[in-house]
Design a protein around this motif. Sequence first.
Motif, PDB file in Angstrom:
ATOM      1  N   TYR A 121    -109.199  -4.463 -34.317  1.00 55.83           N
ATOM      2  CA  TYR A 121    -109.424  -5.053 -32.989  1.00 55.83           C
ATOM      3  C   TYR A 121    -109.345  -6.575 -33.090  1.00 55.83           C
ATOM      4  O   TYR A 121    -109.430  -7.154 -34.179  1.00 55.83           O
ATOM      5  N   ARG A 122    -109.208  -7.201 -31.911  1.00 56.80           N
ATOM      6  CA  ARG A 122    -109.324  -8.660 -31.840  1.00 56.80           C
ATOM      7  C   ARG A 122    -110.442  -8.991 -30.845  1.00 56.80           C
ATOM      8  O   ARG A 122    -110.216  -9.237 -29.673  1.00 56.80           O
ATOM      9  N   PRO A 123    -111.701  -9.056 -31.334  1.00 57.03           N
ATOM     10  CA  PRO A 123    -112.830  -9.272 -30.429  1.00 57.03           C
ATOM     11  C   PRO A 123    -113.038 -10.733 -30.028  1.00 57.03           C
ATOM     12  O   PRO A 123    -113.848 -11.022 -29.163  1.00 57.03           O
ATOM     13  N   GLY A 124    -112.339 -11.671 -30.681  1.00 62.83           N
ATOM     14  CA  GLY A 124    -112.485 -13.087 -30.360  1.00 62.83           C
ATOM     15  C   GLY A 124    -111.160 -13.796 -30.472  1.00 62.83           C
ATOM     16  O   GLY A 124    -110.174 -13.241 -30.982  1.00 62.83           O
ATOM     17  N   LEU A 125    -111.123 -15.050 -30.021  1.00 64.88           N
ATOM     18  CA  LEU A 125    -109.861 -15.787 -30.026  1.00 64.88           C
ATOM     19  C   LEU A 125    -109.325 -15.982 -31.435  1.00 64.88           C
ATOM     20  O   LEU A 125    -108.112 -15.989 -31.638  1.00 64.88           O
ATOM     21  N   ARG A 126    -110.204 -16.172 -32.410  1.00 65.40           N
ATOM     22  CA  ARG A 126    -109.762 -16.386 -33.790  1.00 65.40           C
ATOM     23  C   ARG A 126    -110.320 -15.329 -34.739  1.00 65.40           C
ATOM     24  O   ARG A 126    -110.353 -15.545 -35.951  1.00 65.40           O
ATOM     25  N   THR A 127    -110.771 -14.225 -34.192  1.00 69.09           N
ATOM     26  CA  THR A 127    -111.430 -13.214 -35.007  1.00 69.09           C
ATOM     27  C   THR A 127    -110.723 -11.873 -34.903  1.00 69.09           C
ATOM     28  O   THR A 127    -110.378 -11.433 -33.810  1.00 69.09           O
ATOM     29  N   LEU A 128    -110.529 -11.230 -36.045  1.00 67.37           N
ATOM     30  CA  LEU A 128    -110.041  -9.861 -36.128  1.00 67.37           C
ATOM     31  C   LEU A 128    -111.157  -9.010 -36.701  1.00 67.37           C
ATOM     32  O   LEU A 128    -111.925  -9.461 -37.560  1.00 67.37           O
ATOM     33  N   ALA A 129    -111.269  -7.777 -36.221  1.00 68.41           N
ATOM     34  CA  ALA A 129    -112.306  -6.862 -36.698  1.00 68.41           C
ATOM     35  C   ALA A 129    -111.653  -5.584 -37.185  1.00 68.41           C
ATOM     36  O   ALA A 129    -110.787  -5.026 -36.505  1.00 68.41           O
ATOM     37  N   LEU A 130    -112.079  -5.121 -38.353  1.00 63.11           N
ATOM     38  CA  LEU A 130    -111.577  -3.877 -38.946  1.00 63.11           C
ATOM     39  C   LEU A 130    -112.752  -2.926 -39.090  1.00 63.11           C
ATOM     40  O   LEU A 130    -113.711  -3.204 -39.820  1.00 63.11           O
ATOM     41  N   VAL A 131    -112.723  -1.803 -38.339  1.00 65.44           N
ATOM     42  CA  VAL A 131    -113.782  -0.789 -38.412  1.00 65.44           C
ATOM     43  C   VAL A 131    -113.411   0.185 -39.524  1.00 65.44           C
ATOM     44  O   VAL A 131    -112.350   0.827 -39.480  1.00 65.44           O
ATOM     45  N   LEU A 132    -114.313   0.294 -40.521  1.00 65.40           N
ATOM     46  CA  LEU A 132    -114.031   1.078 -41.732  1.00 65.40           C
ATOM     47  C   LEU A 132    -115.046   2.213 -41.841  1.00 65.40           C
ATOM     48  O   LEU A 132    -116.104   2.054 -42.469  1.00 65.40           O
ATOM     49  N   PRO A 133    -114.790   3.362 -41.237  1.00 62.94           N
ATOM     50  CA  PRO A 133    -115.740   4.479 -41.307  1.00 62.94           C
ATOM     51  C   PRO A 133    -115.925   4.937 -42.758  1.00 62.94           C
ATOM     52  O   PRO A 133    -114.940   5.142 -43.495  1.00 62.94           O
ATOM     53  N   GLY A 134    -117.176   5.072 -43.194  1.00 65.21           N
ATOM     54  CA  GLY A 134    -117.474   5.608 -44.512  1.00 65.21           C
ATOM     55  C   GLY A 134    -117.213   4.652 -45.659  1.00 65.21           C
ATOM     56  O   GLY A 134    -117.407   5.026 -46.829  1.00 65.21           O
ATOM     57  N   ALA A 135    -116.784   3.447 -45.417  1.00 65.98           N
ATOM     58  CA  ALA A 135    -116.498   2.494 -46.489  1.00 65.98           C
ATOM     59  C   ALA A 135    -117.767   1.748 -46.871  1.00 65.98           C
ATOM     60  O   ALA A 135    -118.665   1.542 -46.059  1.00 65.98           O
ATOM     61  N   SER A 136    -117.808   1.322 -48.134  1.00 62.64           N
ATOM     62  CA  SER A 136    -118.954   0.549 -48.607  1.00 62.64           C
ATOM     63  C   SER A 136    -118.694  -0.935 -48.389  1.00 62.64           C
ATOM     64  O   SER A 136    -117.581  -1.349 -48.058  1.00 62.64           O
ATOM     65  N   ARG A 137    -119.741  -1.740 -48.595  1.00 63.56           N
ATOM     66  CA  ARG A 137    -119.576  -3.183 -48.483  1.00 63.56           C
ATOM     67  C   ARG A 137    -118.561  -3.681 -49.508  1.00 63.56           C
ATOM     68  O   ARG A 137    -117.747  -4.562 -49.200  1.00 63.56           O
ATOM     69  N   ARG A 138    -118.578  -3.089 -50.702  1.00 67.36           N
ATOM     70  CA  ARG A 138    -117.628  -3.500 -51.731  1.00 67.36           C
ATOM     71  C   ARG A 138    -116.195  -3.179 -51.318  1.00 67.36           C
ATOM     72  O   ARG A 138    -115.283  -3.981 -51.499  1.00 67.36           O
ATOM     73  N   ASP A 139    -116.010  -1.984 -50.732  1.00 68.90           N
ATOM     74  CA  ASP A 139    -114.673  -1.619 -50.243  1.00 68.90           C
ATOM     75  C   ASP A 139    -114.187  -2.620 -49.188  1.00 68.90           C
ATOM     76  O   ASP A 139    -113.010  -2.995 -49.172  1.00 68.90           O
ATOM     77  N   ALA A 140    -115.085  -3.046 -48.322  1.00 66.29           N
ATOM     78  CA  ALA A 140    -114.715  -3.998 -47.275  1.00 66.29           C
ATOM     79  C   ALA A 140    -114.299  -5.335 -47.876  1.00 66.29           C
ATOM     80  O   ALA A 140    -113.318  -5.954 -47.433  1.00 66.29           O
ATOM     81  N   HIS A 141    -115.037  -5.816 -48.891  1.00 69.84           N
ATOM     82  CA  HIS A 141    -114.672  -7.095 -49.502  1.00 69.84           C
ATOM     83  C   HIS A 141    -113.327  -7.003 -50.221  1.00 69.84           C
ATOM     84  O   HIS A 141    -112.534  -7.963 -50.186  1.00 69.84           O
ATOM     85  N   ARG A 142    -113.048  -5.880 -50.849  1.00 69.52           N
ATOM     86  CA  ARG A 142    -111.739  -5.712 -51.497  1.00 69.52           C
ATOM     87  C   ARG A 142    -110.615  -5.733 -50.461  1.00 69.52           C
ATOM     88  O   ARG A 142    -109.555  -6.336 -50.684  1.00 69.52           O
ATOM     89  N   ALA A 143    -110.868  -5.045 -49.335  1.00 66.90           N
ATOM     90  CA  ALA A 143    -109.859  -5.063 -48.275  1.00 66.90           C
ATOM     91  C   ALA A 143    -109.648  -6.490 -47.761  1.00 66.90           C
ATOM     92  O   ALA A 143    -108.518  -6.909 -47.491  1.00 66.90           O
ATOM     93  N   ALA A 144    -110.730  -7.243 -47.657  1.00 61.26           N
ATOM     94  CA  ALA A 144    -110.626  -8.631 -47.201  1.00 61.26           C
ATOM     95  C   ALA A 144    -109.767  -9.455 -48.154  1.00 61.26           C
ATOM     96  O   ALA A 144    -108.950 -10.281 -47.716  1.00 61.26           O
ATOM     97  N   ASP A 145    -109.933  -9.255 -49.453  1.00 61.88           N
ATOM     98  CA  ASP A 145    -109.127 -10.010 -50.421  1.00 61.88           C
ATOM     99  C   ASP A 145    -107.647  -9.678 -50.284  1.00 61.88           C
ATOM    100  O   ASP A 145    -106.788 -10.570 -50.332  1.00 61.88           O
ATOM    101  N   ARG A 146    -107.328  -8.390 -50.122  1.00 66.54           N
ATOM    102  CA  ARG A 146    -105.926  -8.005 -49.963  1.00 66.54           C
ATOM    103  C   ARG A 146    -105.331  -8.617 -48.699  1.00 66.54           C
ATOM    104  O   ARG A 146    -104.208  -9.133 -48.694  1.00 66.54           O
ATOM    105  N   ILE A 147    -106.083  -8.546 -47.600  1.00 68.77           N
ATOM    106  CA  ILE A 147    -105.601  -9.087 -46.326  1.00 68.77           C
ATOM    107  C   ILE A 147    -105.395 -10.591 -46.441  1.00 68.77           C
ATOM    108  O   ILE A 147    -104.392 -11.138 -45.965  1.00 68.77           O
ATOM    109  N   ARG A 148    -106.327 -11.288 -47.080  1.00 71.70           N
ATOM    110  CA  ARG A 148    -106.244 -12.748 -47.186  1.00 71.70           C
ATOM    111  C   ARG A 148    -105.001 -13.168 -47.955  1.00 71.70           C
ATOM    112  O   ARG A 148    -104.280 -14.085 -47.552  1.00 71.70           O
ATOM    113  N   ARG A 149    -104.739 -12.487 -49.071  1.00 67.86           N
ATOM    114  CA  ARG A 149    -103.558 -12.843 -49.879  1.00 67.86           C
ATOM    115  C   ARG A 149    -102.275 -12.603 -49.084  1.00 67.86           C
ATOM    116  O   ARG A 149    -101.347 -13.419 -49.097  1.00 67.86           O
ATOM    117  N   HIS A 150    -102.230 -11.488 -48.384  1.00 64.96           N
ATOM    118  CA  HIS A 150    -101.028 -11.158 -47.602  1.00 64.96           C
ATOM    119  C   HIS A 150    -100.805 -12.177 -46.480  1.00 64.96           C
ATOM    120  O   HIS A 150     -99.679 -12.650 -46.262  1.00 64.96           O
TER     121      HIS A 150
END
Length: 809
Positions: A368-397
């Motif tokens: 989703y895009r809940p703000g002008l400069r913010t993207l939100a990714l809803v991750l059902p069943g994912a852990s906090r660690r899984d979310a941070h790993r996804a963030a690293d992949r997204i940032r590099r890309h």
Amino acid sequence: GAGTGGVQGGAARRTAAGMDRRGVPAGRPRATPQTADLLASIVRSSGDAMYALTRDDLICSWNSAAEQLFGFRAEEVMGCPVDVIVPPGLAEEVAAITAAVVSTGEVHHRETRRLRRDGSVVDVALTVSPIHDGAGRIVGRSAIARDITDRKRAERELATARQRFERAFEDAPIGMAIVDLDGRFAEVNRALREFLGRDDAALLGRHASCVAHPDDLEEQLRTLRSVREGAQRTAHYEARFVRPDGAQRWGAVGASVVRDGDGPPLHYVVQVLDITARRTQEQQLASYTDEVKERTSRDPVTGLPARPAFEADIAARMAAGEALTVLLLAAEGLPTVLDRHDRGAADAALRAAAAAVASACRASDRTYRPGLRTLALVLPGASRRDAHRAADRIRRHAEAHEPALRLTSHVLELPAGASSLTRLLRELDDATAADGGPSVQDPATLGAPAAPHGPGPVLADTADRIAAMLAAARAHLAMDVAWLSEFSGGRQVFRALDGDAASFGLAAGEGLPLSGSICLRVLDGRLPAAIGDTSRHPAAAELEVTARARLGAYAGAPVRLADGRLYGMLCAASHAARPALDDRDVGVLALVADLVAERIDHESRQATRRRLDVEDAGVSALLAALDARDHYTAGHSEAVVELSAGVARALGLPGHAVQEVEQVALLHDIGKVGIPDSVLHKPGPLDELEWELMRQHSALGGRILAGIASLAHLSAAVRAEHERWDGLGYPDGLSGTAIPIAARIILAADAYHAMTSDRPYRSAMPPAAALDELRACAGTQFDPAVVDALVAVVAPPAAIPPAPVALLT
């Protein structure tokens, strides 16, 4: 005259006519005394004027009622011709009555006029009967005259009223018709004929179904029957009508029944007001409302669902008892992208970020895009660690596609069985606190004059669209008024209004000081963008404007143009509080503000193109004049244009400012057309007097352009093209940012081109040496930021990013 003469000759005429002194025909059998007394009593006591005439139309009897009606005493008229009471022009009428009575022997009735002693005319109902003798011969006539002046006056007044009604009916500004109980037109006025596109011949006697839209006919007939049967006194409805050419018109219809007192209905009276324009506007408003709803539900840049969809998804998952992890990504580098490029580049960067998020998503994840400069990714069943790993992949890309873009991450967790969204949304708002839209402009500069040719008052051909947008925003927020204001000269000027503006003291074209406004406090962060109840916000309640306008609730969103400039604010307000007003409503208002900005940008671009067409013709004419005087100067100006435009772009000036720099560069030496040839074409160095003459060319150029309406806005920069950063230039001794940016750029570009060009009295300087000379004079003769930008343009490998430059006009 006629009456007096007749009275004087009355006795002689009675004798000649064979009447006795009482006016009775000679030889007539006499009535008994009793009968005569009875008849005399009847005549005397009658309320109607009664008089008798002989066969020769001489008055032979005259009762007291006749004296009262006509003003003549009996002794004055006895034996006089009846002409004494006949107005001029009616003598033939008397003769005709006499002939009719004599020839037929019948009573004659007529409404006519008779003359009074004072010369006035009285309306009478006249009954004339024959008088017979004992042998049955007609020997005279009796007349009864009843005063009908009041009735005639009432009839004339009624006729006048009828004429007035007919004129009012025919000339009424709205359509009117009288329709019989069968639904057929009996009368139609001009406005309705024009509305329906038909004349009387095509309407009178025709059934109303001939003009009704087929889809509306049954409902119209049912409504009219309801009025006729007394279920309702009048009916009001809106319906479509069809003209002969097939065009449809909307009408607001009012219908009532005319009855005969308390008796049965006689006919319908129908009024039709043309509301086609209003209906068209409502359809346009509905279209804009649908567009706002669509843009509210889905982000138009990335195509991702917006905040309402995000919240709905979270609420649904909570209701299902799911445990959720939400990854928030804030595009912190985006303001830099906006400063360095334009909105298109920023949108491209956001799309790149969205693509990066999509690449890291699982099938069960939602973005989703809940703000002008913010993207939100809803991750059902994912852990906090899984979310941070996804963030690293997204940032590099993302940063691989846009190096200036920096994505920071924040992870929110929602355990299974959580029953409230409040904490999650509060964390979302805290995490995106810096995501309030484009950076707020320095309050000290709010309301400063706009750049040349920037938007000013809302242009006429876009006013209707902006009005529809305001109406859509006001309706969505359930507010009393909505307005678009432009910040100019330290004031907010109201360019467009919708709703009950008068009750708030607002009027289009008028302005209020920006310093005391709610808008300024929303922009600088002292007040929130949505205030559901001003009485609960001390900073809002204490404002003078809150009390004066009786503000109960307020919402506002900035209107920023494509080049990043703040145009003004789009606001909505109500007298009553709106406790439910929240950030989602502000989001709707922000989307409408974007639509308004797009319209203003579009109109501004169209106006700029039209202006440039005119300006280019003027520039070409002036350059032709300059080339005729000095081929070097004309060629030199064209060379300076390319270099100046490159410097302007390196400084990050918006497109319209780059165009202005190019025009000033072309014309910066136009004043040389007034310099003597002996000075302009001198092969060697100029002496002091000659230099004094040459220094006049910039002021002369400014005066030349100031006299050309389409180029006058360039005159200040052309006049200042030899002003120095330290204030030691000419002709006005300006310094620093008081010098127009175009003049600062052209001074450096002009100097570089002059140093690197061959002249009759010296050879060209190497480019490196010329750049060294520019660097040496930065901060004294030249704007340091301009020198850095010029160096970057001329020698890119050695370029140093230029310092920010003040864009003062």
